[in-house]
Design an enzyme around this catalytic site. Sequence first.
Site, short mmCIF file in Angstrom:
data_model
loop_
_atom_site.label_atom_id
_atom_site.label_comp_id
_atom_site.label_asym_id
_atom_site.label_seq_id
_atom_site.Cartn_x
_atom_site.Cartn_y
_atom_site.Cartn_z
N GLU A 168 19.36 24.06 -35.16
CA GLU A 168 18.25 23.83 -34.65
C GLU A 168 17.56 24.92 -34.44
OE1 GLU A 168 16.49 21.28 -30.89
OE2 GLU A 168 17.90 20.43 -32.12
N SER A 191 19.21 24.15 -27.67
CA SER A 191 20.18 23.37 -28.54
C SER A 191 20.43 24.32 -29.76
CB SER A 191 19.80 21.88 -28.76
OG SER A 191 19.70 21.22 -27.62
N ARG A 219 13.52 16.36 -35.60
CA ARG A 219 13.35 17.70 -35.65
C ARG A 219 12.76 18.66 -36.84
NH1 ARG A 219 14.01 15.88 -31.37
NH2 ARG A 219 15.32 16.35 -29.89
#
Length: 320
Positions: free
Chosen positions: A299, A229, A180
């Site tokens: 995130e 998310s 990520r």
Amino acid sequence: MNGAALLERLGDRLAGLRGRMTPDAGMDKVTWFRAGGPAEVLFQPADEEDLAAFLKAVPEEFPVSMVGIGSNLLVREGGIRGFVVRLSAKGFGQAETVSPTQIRAGASIPDKRLAAVALEAGIGGFHFYHGIPGGLGGALRMNAGANGVETRERVVEVRALDRKGELHVLSNADMGYAYRHSAAPKDLIFTSAVMEGYAEDRATIQAEMDAVQHHRETVQPIREKTGGSTFKNPPGTSAWKEVDKAGCRGLMIGGAQMSPMHCNFMINTGTATGYDLEFLGEAVRARVLEHSGIRLDWEIKRVGTFRAGHEIDAFLGQML
């Protein structure tokens, strides 16, 4: 400074640009959360050349930030100072096959559309994008992934402009991918990318996409005002498991709630402000830290300034 004053201050510097300038643009209309303060000026360039001209025209002391399609974005109530660039679908949302296994796509193309282009071309490896509610630019920046596949596995090269409007072409290695995360310089604005998959039967690709869609509809609140998310998965566990164990499934602050369906999804139930959403996220982080000792990382990208009197500190000292 308000948007009109900012544009007036720059005067003729912006003459000749073909894109759309919107002063005091409501970012609540852009983000999927449908919350947040305004951008001082929102600029939607006509194409890569127009974007380069804009970046060269705006002195570096003026802030320039980038947003995508707003799916993974939380804008604070004080809004975003300076210029906010948002790539138009017309100028940056196209895709074409450039070889039997490669696609060149603009940075504003929705991930789901990229998956459809790959299906039509019989190129496998892009089915996971069918389940990611975002655009390619954001996927490139954060190495978006799902269903066991990540963006870094598909990237060949990325075109980008720096703050001075200079063009850069980055290889997969140049992007510096990790979970990520991309190590590419923060000031780069991605404009397009060449992506590579592999030859695969269309029926197989369709079945993989159908499985992705079924999974999303079964376990995720996809019809809510959400940012996807909320937290990254920490090493060795899943964020939703830690949120659940800390008793935060369904937790509400104002109009913001951790989804009872998937508790790593934060949703706007209808009246949430940017303050409510970020306060809830920090409260959850604090509870998880207290319960398990795990520090969850956001995130969702949070941008902008706090409204006076509505500042939020990371890891709230008082549990809720």
